[in-house]
Write an enzyme that holds these catalytic residues in place. Sequence first.
Site, short mmCIF file in Angstrom:
data_model
loop_
_atom_site.label_atom_id
_atom_site.label_comp_id
_atom_site.label_asym_id
_atom_site.label_seq_id
_atom_site.Cartn_x
_atom_site.Cartn_y
_atom_site.Cartn_z
N VAL A 50 2.85 -5.68 3.48
CA VAL A 50 2.50 -6.90 4.16
C VAL A 50 3.13 -8.11 3.64
CG1 VAL A 50 0.77 -8.36 5.01
CG2 VAL A 50 0.17 -6.04 4.66
N ASP A 94 -11.88 2.87 4.66
CA ASP A 94 -11.18 1.97 3.35
C ASP A 94 -11.85 0.54 3.14
OD1 ASP A 94 -9.91 1.91 1.04
OD2 ASP A 94 -7.72 1.48 2.13
N LYS A 144 2.90 -6.73 8.96
CA LYS A 144 2.57 -5.34 8.07
C LYS A 144 3.97 -4.35 8.70
CE LYS A 144 -0.92 -1.65 7.21
NZ LYS A 144 -2.04 -1.50 7.31
N GLY A 148 0.87 -1.36 0.00
CA GLY A 148 -0.13 -0.12 -0.03
C GLY A 148 0.78 1.32 -0.03
N ALA A 149 0.22 2.38 0.29
CA ALA A 149 0.96 3.88 0.04
C ALA A 149 1.65 3.91 1.24
CB ALA A 149 -0.04 4.76 -0.02
#
Length: 715
Positions: free
Chosen positions: A23, A135, A38, A18-19
């Site tokens: 993970v 989200d 993560k 992700g940004a």
Amino acid sequence: MQSTANYLWLLSDVLGQGATASVYKARHKKTGDQYAVKVFNHVSYLRPYEVQMREFEMLRKLNHKNIVKLFAVEDVGTTKQKVLVMEYCAGGSLLNVLEESENAFGLSEAEFLIVLQSVVGGMNQLRENGVVHRDIKPGNIMRVVGEDGQSVYKLTDFGAARVLEDDEQFMSLYGTEEYLHPDMYERAILRKPQNKAYGVTVDLWSIGVTFYHTATGSLPFIPYGGPRKNKEMMYKITTEKPAGTIAAMQRRECGPVEWSNELPITCRLSQGLKALLVPILASILEADQAKCWGFDQFFAEANDILHRTVIHVFSLQQATMHKVYVHSYNTTNILMDAIFKQTDISPQNQEFIYEGHRLGLELTQQVQLLPKTTEERPIILMSVEHKAPIGVAYKEPEVPMFPPKFDIISDANLAKTVTSAVHQLLWITKSLMKCQDFILRGTYWMLAILKEECRRILQQVATLNLKLSFCKSAMMRIQKLYGPLPQMNPAEVSDLQVKLKLALDFLMSTSHSVQSNQKQLDLVAAEWSKSNEVHHEDNTIGKVEVLLEKVSAIHHQLRRDRLRAKLQYNEEQIHKFEKIKMGVHAKKVLMLVREDCMQKYQKLLASSKDWMRTSCDIRKQLRPFSNECVNLSQDLENYEARLNKILDLGPPRLQGEPQTMAKSLASTESSDQKCMELTIRMKHLRQEMEGVTRELQHNNMIIERLGVVKKPQGV
């Protein structure tokens, strides 16, 4: 390789990115158990400290089977880089599941219901803790396969989550644009200034898009060129959609928008589930936050679906499968009304067969007392009135052709589309074959029931003929003995004779009609036998499955080629050959479905239409026969009882004026009859006296034997 105090992982073993974090699949250093870690990147540390810590705190207080569990928060080596150690979900994300070629048109109904239950369960836990996720999307819903083989889905990625009560609002922007509420989309994606605040219902919009994507395999709102390329049109569609609309498509540039208030025909959900799901989607895919449902109503309606019982019903005349969602405590009259909504067969015209036997439903009986149904063992529904066949509703997928030009990326993408189309064709083939199976099974049971009913009516006719013969014989006997029927006036005698004549005519007509019906049923049975033999010899499903395996293998090969970016000459030639083979295999599947499976299906559907019309006509004829037989049986029993009474009592004692010659003759015959009866009684009396005499003689012999026995002394 990286590690913390207790866990280690390879940087190549990435599960997602992700940004602000990546993970990885990690292992515990002592036990070797698998976990997901993560790892936050430097971008995440540019955020305020309280924002960085928010996800840790969120996960610490959330504990639910539908939320990914947090086990530990550790540092990487000697650095202060934070790592979340979480539950490892081996099934990947819901997005991974939807990207599989077999799910290109949405998940199966059973799997969709699991997603629905899991998301509702996880979101309910969030709202109980005052958390808004911000989200929600398929990529943030993870899948775990339990010990029973059933999927469990879990919410994850709480980096954007924050505590927010129902009446609170926020201004910050988070989320993924395809799943973003239009108000947030306008500011975040279109960069238009606004002073709007957002409430917890923004999660409901994301849930609505996620559910639509899960049910259909595609996003609900698609402008020409796609959501990412035509952002202005995307915003226009989501904000200007009519009330009740759940999807929209723009097929050409600057072209009109096609609105839809229902799920597409390619969706694999039943009509029963669609009818319950669509109102929910329409009420949470609402751009106006003031008109959107709240979470309480969403939870109530979603849980209402999840707590219903599914009754599987196959409408035999219409050749359609239905899943009827009712509560277990509902009575069968509610079930029959629900069946009426799906089939247009009114409750008074509904008849049911289950596993070869008539299923009689009491209107006040609870649904939970009905026999257990499954997709393989549905209740067979028949209509008293004729219904035209409808058959399986489906849309044949487009199978694209490979262009001759060599393009690794384009070929891999096109191979996925072809493989998805073949999967859908296999699903259609199975649906058509299952429909044929139920048509044949239901027709067999229906024929057996109608034949048994014919046999029963003929048996009733035979019994009634015996009763009729007795009545006629008794009348002749009475007339011979007494002349005109005593205790009955001439009008009654005439009426009785007419009724017995009509009864005889009815029985003869009924016997002829029922025998004619039996012959018709035998003809239908012969046709059924031929169709059944053809159906059981059909191996279309097996052939399509073999071709699908070949297509899938080529798809995997082309995907591997895409990862290599550049191929050697020989590898490129093999790639081209494989592409051609895939096209050939896909064409064979299309031919099998169109020219083999479909033709046999249509032929059986046409035969079934004739069978159903014949059976419907026969049922209409047999029903009054059966009712009339019951009424006639009661009448004949009454006549029989009356005639027996006359025979038992004889004619009334005659008084007054001298009788006519006919009456004297009748009296003489009556006297003769009485003499005969007296003679018979005397014979019976004589037999009884002889029996008593024999018994007395036997007793005397016993007494004599006792007399010769010596008496004991002293007596």
